[in-house]
Design an enzyme around this catalytic site. Structure first.
Site, PDB file in Angstrom:
ATOM      1  N   GLY D 153     -72.424   7.888  75.436  1.00  0.00           N
ATOM      2  CA  GLY D 153     -72.574   8.568  74.162  1.00  0.00           C
ATOM      3  C   GLY D 153     -71.856   7.824  73.055  1.00  0.00           C
ATOM      4  N   CYS D 154     -72.222   8.144  71.815  1.00  0.00           N
ATOM      5  CA  CYS D 154     -71.655   7.428  70.676  1.00  0.00           C
ATOM      6  C   CYS D 154     -70.175   7.726  70.528  1.00  0.00           C
ATOM      7  CB  CYS D 154     -72.426   7.762  69.410  1.00  0.00           C
ATOM      8  SG  CYS D 154     -72.733   9.527  69.147  1.00  0.00           S
ATOM      9  N   TYR D 155     -69.811   9.010  70.495  1.00  0.00           N
ATOM     10  CA  TYR D 155     -68.389   9.341  70.395  1.00  0.00           C
ATOM     11  C   TYR D 155     -67.589   8.765  71.565  1.00  0.00           C
ATOM     12  CZ  TYR D 155     -69.306  12.880  66.685  1.00  0.00           C
ATOM     13  OH  TYR D 155     -69.644  13.544  65.540  1.00  0.00           O
TER      14      TYR D 155
END
Lengths: 349, 349, 349, 349
Positions: D153-155
């Site tokens: 995921g990005c985070y």
């Protein structure tokens, strides 16, 4: 990084502005170019990555002052200096150098017009005679033979690409042409001006320089050449709250018997083999779809008012409107494939 | 909160959209109004502050469905419903109610034109005959006597305020009028459309609906009335990456002997006593300077092309272009001071 | 405009910046204030409407230089001057004037701390002793009796309003408090700085001044006072691409046996009668919901990590974070209703 | 276009979203890839350039439905499908295909944790066992041998890259780690949600999903693996008014005797040979400086509070946070130079 053996050696004068940074972004990946020198008088001595951290990962020379450049060790010079300061600088460059000037200093062939709009006499009138106006798609042949290319302004690029072929073809009237243009803020450069502070621009839009913007005579020069007679255009620039992009909405009167579809076909035919000009089969272009590319997208629509049509063009003002077209011109001047270093997909969203 | 004793009781139909919210922002401080009812069919039962938390501190009724409203207990109804759904709703309202309709449903006096542009036959043709087009500065007398006011569209407001007085005065030609308009995104309403998602709009600009936007016939209706003859305008809307604001840049041909300065003087004279229309002594207006207000700022400039002029108008599309003008119309209908509840300074930056 | 007979006469020093403009927006509608004087040294002689066209419709005095002000003809002075220039100016004002200073010059009670963070010795140490820190909800009693109020900084306002009552109640530990704050660009003022040009800010976010922002000691002063002992906070400001707003996300350790719900209840109880502080029953606040208002919205959430909670506060940095709180302090100093002139609904979208 | 002879044939499932578009932008220039198939169920039959006009100039296949794909004629599949829909799709793919899944469906190794956070039982538990978590810099060896890579995921990418090496080195405590993250709006995908309409996002900021965002267990999985013991983090995401970018500001407690400078040196040493991770010698990163690139920039600063430090990381959520890392993983899986197709300079401004 590939080896530098037989690359052309480039100097970029005025590398601390937005067009300079964009030029470096493009040239850093250009297979035939070695960036040998970057100048920025007030920031001389600093590493380039301090001035533009987004390019800090590139291996680039530190910034120097123009007077410290050994121009003999270069092949090409790009001038990204402010308007009015470039004529003398270019005039002083050694003859062997090819020059692409991104300022307005050599764009107007008529030095009297230059003096009228820029407020001082031209400082290199002899050199002006040999300068070629680098709207590449229109002037490719001359550009290829030029030593000094005057890279077009951003607004004039967006206005001339759709209009010149139609005027040459006699498909639109040359009277009452109206260019309503909307620009992103990078068009104003990286200058300390209150009117481009973030809070002054964000979430609003306004027109400026109505009837007296310096790009008007540049547009008229190109259209007049296409028409074979002087042309006066109505040109109104607007500042939109965005970084990049120019959208020009152009209102024209059709020649007798002409239609909007006819205009579109003429443009599609004229630009069929051009890698950077896309005439849309329908609909209107958006600046965000050309963001970061050297493309000019053009749409054509019939107007409600009979006998009229509307052209809309979209460019990225920093690429096709400045540094991308400069690279395109350099490619043409050097006899390289014109798309070299410019194979860019739009960054969206 | 002042006591509600002798206030007019208002219902707002369609309170969950942006024009509804803006209307509530204005009416909540209006000294002669009690907001008695808010409707929103899909969100009926919810507190208004859940739909618009920025107004959660106000004491407001919960949202209900239209069919649950006791219209007998109201004096005024504001309709903020989608286009095409309002005619039957308004036709079913009790006679004693005054109505300000913010949709397009009653704006076009000619029901054939309505059918042509909105794709279905008018559903309340009798009622249409009594509807008054509420461009307050132009129609004040009729508005004061109206039961049903059709509140103008945002683009038409920005186009007609500068043009109508000049056409009435014969100062500009009615042919070849070009309206190039730039709007913020709230003009599209709070609807689930991919094209107004943040990433689709941010940092770019584009034209849309060229030659076929429904506000064109509305503008033409107003200009035609001023001219005493049919008028065709060229109208091109653009979507700019901002929340609020419409900037209309309007290109006109001057009548014989007329000048841009003459136009400005005619507008200044015409609007000298108007609290909401400001004709600038020089320069061009900016949408951010009217943000949040009911103002229309107008600038006039000579064009480079002889015999032409450029008008620029700036409004907040949600205020003078929608809810503010609705309140202004209500004030006129009720015989209250027209500025009541509209003494707003622009919020800038 | 109401008559000016018995109004307090106000001077605003430094009226050409954003806090000055916002103050004028608020005071222009204040029923007990007459704006008699506006100063701006570099723009002295100009009409205010040229500096801030959004307020051009107000009747306001032209800008003058400070040395040309007849302070005897005033009752209240607002100082919106740059940090470091205000101490001597205020020290030279006649005694009869009440003063609200929006700069940082009188915020730190300890002049040694001032010297450490602002880089020069305090220039009015005697006056400092009488200055009251104007976080109105916390210091109301002292503010009411003050002659000189130091209006709090924007970040410190957003941090102290949620934290002070909880520290006073012993509900959170004073160690390891972390304030992660995000600000709009108007917080930097209307100054010619490259880093707040539109293209430098748009479409990105970054932290700045980590560990060394001057608002850290101001926050620590307020928290330390609440704790009765020195407090060190971790404070990290960020610049977000928006005009207005500060969102502070605050990470705290709960006191033994305390819960997030308990914190919320303590805050709701503490602020139950406060018109400008809203503790949300659930969820987190958004800056856009307080845009243009003097409100501080506060949310409380349990953290995943046991024994921890997260507080989020939202203010408009130009209103509750500057000019709105200044008006609130003036109201308190004058014995007027504290909400006078501050009955503002949020402008959203 | 080069010839396609020996290129790997790729299918992109879910090509009508932002991560799909970004993947195509990258793969279109990848020298070892032929984009053979693009799927988008609701838009099957349409040319890709209608869905994403910014890529209209590329020669790409029309969109088809997944069930119409001949997977036998492919080598690699990228899944850009919504969370919760991918497990069964991937389970049904032929064994010879390599798969990079950009959804969350295979990121959590523990299927009980998956069920807890995603609200349904895992639908391909056997396949989960073979899935490799594709944080390339950390898992390069496993990625190279994997058939199925779960793209992070990005985070979690922005949080783990700075934290994992420091936890592995024992340089920071694993308790009380706080990740305060700010994301651009493209992180929410191209979905019809009211809360990501332009007017809902513009000019404001807010926190969301406090204490219950699904990326929290993903971050904890990575940190726990580094620590060799379970870790709980405090993770608070915020939505900022920008298209791209994640800035994570991370607050940590230093291990005994450790310093901020020590952390920086450990990170610089750990990432010295990594082409996509840049540890800044000083200062803090900005999302706009990595816009459009696969880079993660990391800054380290001492906190005011003794024994604490602050890490700040910046990525482009669509590139290093999604599609760029997917290409990087594919390169590793195929044994190609990891930077192939990812030599991107940041587009700034």
């Amino acid at each position: 990084m590939p080896q530098m053996g037989n690359r052309a050696r480039a100097a970029i004068l005025g590398a601390s502005g937005y067009t300079g940074a964009e030029l470096i972004r493009l040239l850093a990946r250009h297979p035939h170019i070695e960036i040998r020198t970057l100048t920025a008088d007030r920031r001389a001595g600093e590493p380039f990555g301090r001035v533009f951290p987004h390019l800090a990962a590139l291996s680039l020379p530190d910034l120097v002052r123009i007077e410290d450049v050994d121009f003999g060790a270069h092949d090409i010079v790009f001038c990204c200096l402010p308007h009015g300061t470039t004529q003398e600088t270019v005039a002083a460059l050694p003859e062997h150098l090819k020059v692409v000037d991104l300022s307005a200093d050599f764009r107007l062939a008529d030095i009297a017009t230059y003096a009228e709009w820029y407020g001082h006499a031209h400082r290199a009138p002899e050199l002006q005679k040999s300068a070629v106006y680098g709207l590449t798609e229109i002037k490719r042949g001359q550009v290829a033979r030029a030593r000094l290319v005057a890279n077009p302004g951003c607004y004039p690029t967006s206005a001339q690409l759709p209009l010149v072929p139609l005027i040459e073809a006699g498909a639109v009237e040359v009277r009452n042409i109206i260019v309503d243009a909307k620009s992103g803020v990078t068009g104003a450069g990286r200058s300390l001006r209150e009117d481009i502070l973030f809070p002054e621009v964000q979430d609003g839009i306004h027109a400026y320089g109505i009837g007296r913007h310096r790009h008007a005579p540049e547009i008229e020069q190109g259209l007049g050449e296409a028409a074979g007679a002087p042309v006066t255009v109505s040109f109104t620039p607007h500042l939109a709250p965005m970084n990049r992009g120019i959208l020009s909405t152009i209102y024209v009167e059709l020649a007798d018997g002409e239609t909007a579809d006819g205009l579109r076909e003429k443009l599609r035919s004229r630009y069929a083999d051009e890698p950077f000009v896309h005439v849309l089969p329908s609909g209107a272009p958006a600046t965000r779809h050309v963001r970061g590319t050297n493309r000019c997208d053009i749409g054509v629509a019939a107007d409600r008012a009979p006998g009229r049509a509307i052209l809309v063009s979209a460019i990225d003002n920093l690429v096709k409107g400045a540094s991308g077209q400069a690279v395109q011109n350099m490619n043409a001047m050097q006899g390289w494939e014109e798309t070299t270093g410019l194979e860019l997909e739009a960054m969206y969203p």
